[in-house]
Design a protein around this motif. Structure first.
Motif, PDB file in Angstrom:
ATOM      1  N   GLY A   1      37.716  41.959  47.466  1.00  0.00           N
ATOM      2  CA  GLY A   1      37.789  43.409  47.553  1.00  0.00           C
ATOM      3  C   GLY A   1      36.489  43.963  48.110  1.00  0.00           C
ATOM      4  O   GLY A   1      35.398  43.565  47.679  1.00  0.00           O
ATOM      5  N   GLY A   2      36.606  44.879  49.034  1.00  0.00           N
ATOM      6  CA  GLY A   2      35.423  45.406  49.701  1.00  0.00           C
ATOM      7  C   GLY A   2      34.505  46.216  48.815  1.00  0.00           C
ATOM      8  O   GLY A   2      33.327  46.389  49.136  1.00  0.00           O
ATOM      9  N   GLN A   3      35.009  46.720  47.672  1.00  0.00           N
ATOM     10  CA  GLN A   3      34.206  47.541  46.769  1.00  0.00           C
ATOM     11  C   GLN A   3      33.789  46.776  45.508  1.00  0.00           C
ATOM     12  O   GLN A   3      33.410  47.388  44.508  1.00  0.00           O
ATOM     13  N   ASP A   4      33.864  45.465  45.560  1.00  0.00           N
ATOM     14  CA  ASP A   4      33.573  44.639  44.385  1.00  0.00           C
ATOM     15  C   ASP A   4      32.070  44.545  44.154  1.00  0.00           C
ATOM     16  O   ASP A   4      31.331  44.008  44.982  1.00  0.00           O
TER      17      ASP A   4
ATOM     18  N   PRO B   1      39.813  46.234  51.584  1.00  0.00           N
ATOM     19  CA  PRO B   1      38.546  46.973  51.655  1.00  0.00           C
ATOM     20  C   PRO B   1      38.377  48.046  50.595  1.00  0.00           C
ATOM     21  O   PRO B   1      37.237  48.400  50.250  1.00  0.00           O
ATOM     22  N   THR B   2      39.467  48.588  50.031  1.00  0.00           N
ATOM     23  CA  THR B   2      39.335  49.671  49.058  1.00  0.00           C
ATOM     24  C   THR B   2      39.417  49.187  47.613  1.00  0.00           C
ATOM     25  O   THR B   2      39.343  50.000  46.689  1.00  0.00           O
ATOM     26  N   GLU B   3      39.549  47.884  47.400  1.00  0.00           N
ATOM     27  CA  GLU B   3      39.670  47.355  46.041  1.00  0.00           C
ATOM     28  C   GLU B   3      38.332  46.798  45.550  1.00  0.00           C
ATOM     29  O   GLU B   3      37.418  46.540  46.332  1.00  0.00           O
ATOM     30  N   GLY B   4      38.244  46.612  44.227  1.00  0.00           N
ATOM     31  CA  GLY B   4      37.031  46.076  43.632  1.00  0.00           C
ATOM     32  C   GLY B   4      37.262  44.692  43.049  1.00  0.00           C
ATOM     33  O   GLY B   4      37.839  43.826  43.702  1.00  0.00           O
ATOM     34  N   HIS B   5      36.848  44.525  41.784  1.00  0.00           N
ATOM     35  CA  HIS B   5      36.954  43.224  41.130  1.00  0.00           C
ATOM     36  C   HIS B   5      38.335  43.092  40.488  1.00  0.00           C
ATOM     37  O   HIS B   5      38.494  43.088  39.274  1.00  0.00           O
ATOM     38  N   GLY B   6      39.337  43.009  41.345  1.00  0.00           N
ATOM     39  CA  GLY B   6      40.729  43.037  40.932  1.00  0.00           C
ATOM     40  C   GLY B   6      41.459  44.070  41.773  1.00  0.00           C
ATOM     41  O   GLY B   6      40.845  44.998  42.313  1.00  0.00           O
ATOM     42  N   TYR B   7      42.768  43.914  41.900  1.00  0.00           N
ATOM     43  CA  TYR B   7      43.549  44.775  42.776  1.00  0.00           C
ATOM     44  C   TYR B   7      44.476  45.654  41.944  1.00  0.00           C
ATOM     45  O   TYR B   7      45.230  45.153  41.113  1.00  0.00           O
ATOM     46  N   TYR B   8      44.436  46.953  42.204  1.00  0.00           N
ATOM     47  CA  TYR B   8      45.144  47.897  41.354  1.00  0.00           C
ATOM     48  C   TYR B   8      46.196  48.721  42.091  1.00  0.00           C
ATOM     49  O   TYR B   8      47.126  49.217  41.469  1.00  0.00           O
ATOM     50  N   LYS B   9      46.062  48.880  43.386  1.00  0.00           N
ATOM     51  CA  LYS B   9      47.074  49.609  44.133  1.00  0.00           C
ATOM     52  C   LYS B   9      48.312  48.736  44.273  1.00  0.00           C
ATOM     53  O   LYS B   9      48.215  47.569  44.671  1.00  0.00           O
ATOM     54  N   PRO B  10      49.499  49.270  43.957  1.00  0.00           N
ATOM     55  CA  PRO B  10      50.716  48.440  43.999  1.00  0.00           C
ATOM     56  C   PRO B  10      50.932  47.735  45.329  1.00  0.00           C
ATOM     57  O   PRO B  10      51.332  46.572  45.354  1.00  0.00           O
TER      58      PRO B  10
ATOM     59  N   TYR C   1      51.182  43.703  45.683  1.00  0.00           N
ATOM     60  CA  TYR C   1      52.341  43.077  46.309  1.00  0.00           C
ATOM     61  C   TYR C   1      51.898  42.178  47.461  1.00  0.00           C
ATOM     62  O   TYR C   1      52.339  41.028  47.588  1.00  0.00           O
ATOM     63  N   SER C   2      51.016  42.689  48.307  1.00  0.00           N
ATOM     64  CA  SER C   2      50.530  41.928  49.452  1.00  0.00           C
ATOM     65  C   SER C   2      49.822  40.649  49.008  1.00  0.00           C
ATOM     66  O   SER C   2      50.065  39.562  49.548  1.00  0.00           O
ATOM     67  N   TYR C   3      48.954  40.811  47.991  1.00  0.00           N
ATOM     68  CA  TYR C   3      48.187  39.652  47.548  1.00  0.00           C
ATOM     69  C   TYR C   3      49.084  38.574  46.935  1.00  0.00           C
ATOM     70  O   TYR C   3      49.011  37.397  47.312  1.00  0.00           O
ATOM     71  N   TYR C   4      49.927  38.952  45.982  1.00  0.00           N
ATOM     72  CA  TYR C   4      50.730  37.932  45.298  1.00  0.00           C
ATOM     73  C   TYR C   4      51.793  37.338  46.210  1.00  0.00           C
ATOM     74  O   TYR C   4      52.146  36.162  46.070  1.00  0.00           O
ATOM     75  N   ARG C   5      52.266  38.115  47.164  1.00  0.00           N
ATOM     76  CA  ARG C   5      53.172  37.536  48.154  1.00  0.00           C
ATOM     77  C   ARG C   5      52.415  36.495  48.989  1.00  0.00           C
ATOM     78  O   ARG C   5      52.929  35.409  49.263  1.00  0.00           O
ATOM     79  N   GLY C   6      51.187  36.843  49.387  1.00  0.00           N
ATOM     80  CA  GLY C   6      50.380  35.905  50.157  1.00  0.00           C
ATOM     81  C   GLY C   6      50.060  34.649  49.375  1.00  0.00           C
ATOM     82  O   GLY C   6      50.082  33.530  49.914  1.00  0.00           O
ATOM     83  N   LEU C   7      49.763  34.814  48.074  1.00  0.00           N
ATOM     84  CA  LEU C   7      49.465  33.656  47.230  1.00  0.00           C
ATOM     85  C   LEU C   7      50.693  32.754  47.092  1.00  0.00           C
ATOM     86  O   LEU C   7      50.591  31.523  47.216  1.00  0.00           O
ATOM     87  N   LEU C   8      51.855  33.346  46.843  1.00  0.00           N
ATOM     88  CA  LEU C   8      53.071  32.545  46.715  1.00  0.00           C
ATOM     89  C   LEU C   8      53.415  31.832  48.020  1.00  0.00           C
ATOM     90  O   LEU C   8      53.864  30.682  48.008  1.00  0.00           O
ATOM     91  N   ASP C   9      53.203  32.489  49.148  1.00  0.00           N
ATOM     92  CA  ASP C   9      53.440  31.836  50.432  1.00  0.00           C
ATOM     93  C   ASP C   9      52.497  30.648  50.617  1.00  0.00           C
ATOM     94  O   ASP C   9      52.907  29.583  51.101  1.00  0.00           O
TER      95      ASP C   9
END
Length: 204
Positions: free
Chosen positions: A139-142, A170-179, A183-191
């Protein structure tokens, strides 16, 4: 998605008494890592896991442990994924030393300050030992695990010729909070896991 998931309480974990927690002091990449390795081998020996289909994944310290696991046990894992991780311990020590006094004290007590030991236990400085594909995310704000750690890890992996993907928010910090980012992250991880282990992918 069809995976067995093992989350070990390695030395240094909270919730099991102060003595157990203190066993993790200055043991990043050392005895704390041994516990993760031992747990993985146990799962294989017990028949819970297929030795040819094991990936190591974590966030924050867990991301560090995931990449350090790939460094120390190149034959044990088929892939490694780290989310909002720290990968350069000398950098972590200097970042904490420049911060509040408590942060510097925490770094000294729990990570240590011996430059040679910190470098030897920094996965970005041992990237040439990694032999499996890697997924990184930051995350860019971590301000806890600054995104520069992930950038350094990615650069070291590319230099070593290791396949690497980087999901950057870029707008997230130490963890992702925007839905939409979750969704993007966990879809990418599962792929990523499906590509290397064969489990299910996310559905729309």
């Amino acid at each position: 998605a069809g995976y067995v998931v093992l989350q070990p309480n390695f030395r240094g974990s909270g919730g099991r008494g102060l003595a157990f927690q203190r066993l993790g002091a200055r043991q990043w990449g050392q005895s704390m890592q041994d516990d993760v390795t031992d747990a993985t081998r146990w799962a294989i020996e017990q028949g819970y896991a297929d030795a040819q289909k094991v990936c190591i994944y974590g966030a924050s310290y867990g991301a560090y442990a995931a990449l350090m696991g790939a460094v120390r046990e190149p034959e044990l894992y088929r892939c490694a994924a780290g989310m909002v991780g720290v990968y350069d311990l000398p950098r972590l020590h200097s970042e904490r030393a420049r911060g509040a006094r408590w942060a510097g004290n925490w770094s000294e007590d729990w990570v240590g300050s011996d430059a040679a030991i910190l470098a030897a236990n920094s996965p970005n400085r041992q990237a040439q030992r990694i032999r499996v594909p890697v997924l990184l995310s930051s995350g860019g704000q971590d301000n806890t695990a600054t995104p520069q750690h992930t950038t350094l890890m990615e650069e070291a992996l590319r230099k070593a010729g290791v396949p690497v993907q980087h999901l950057y928010y870029p707008t997230e910090g130490h963890g992702y909070y925007k839905p939409e980012n979750q969704y993007s992250y966990y879809r990418g991880l599962l792929d990523f896991l499906a590509d290397h282990l064969g489990g299910a992918r996310a559905t729309p």
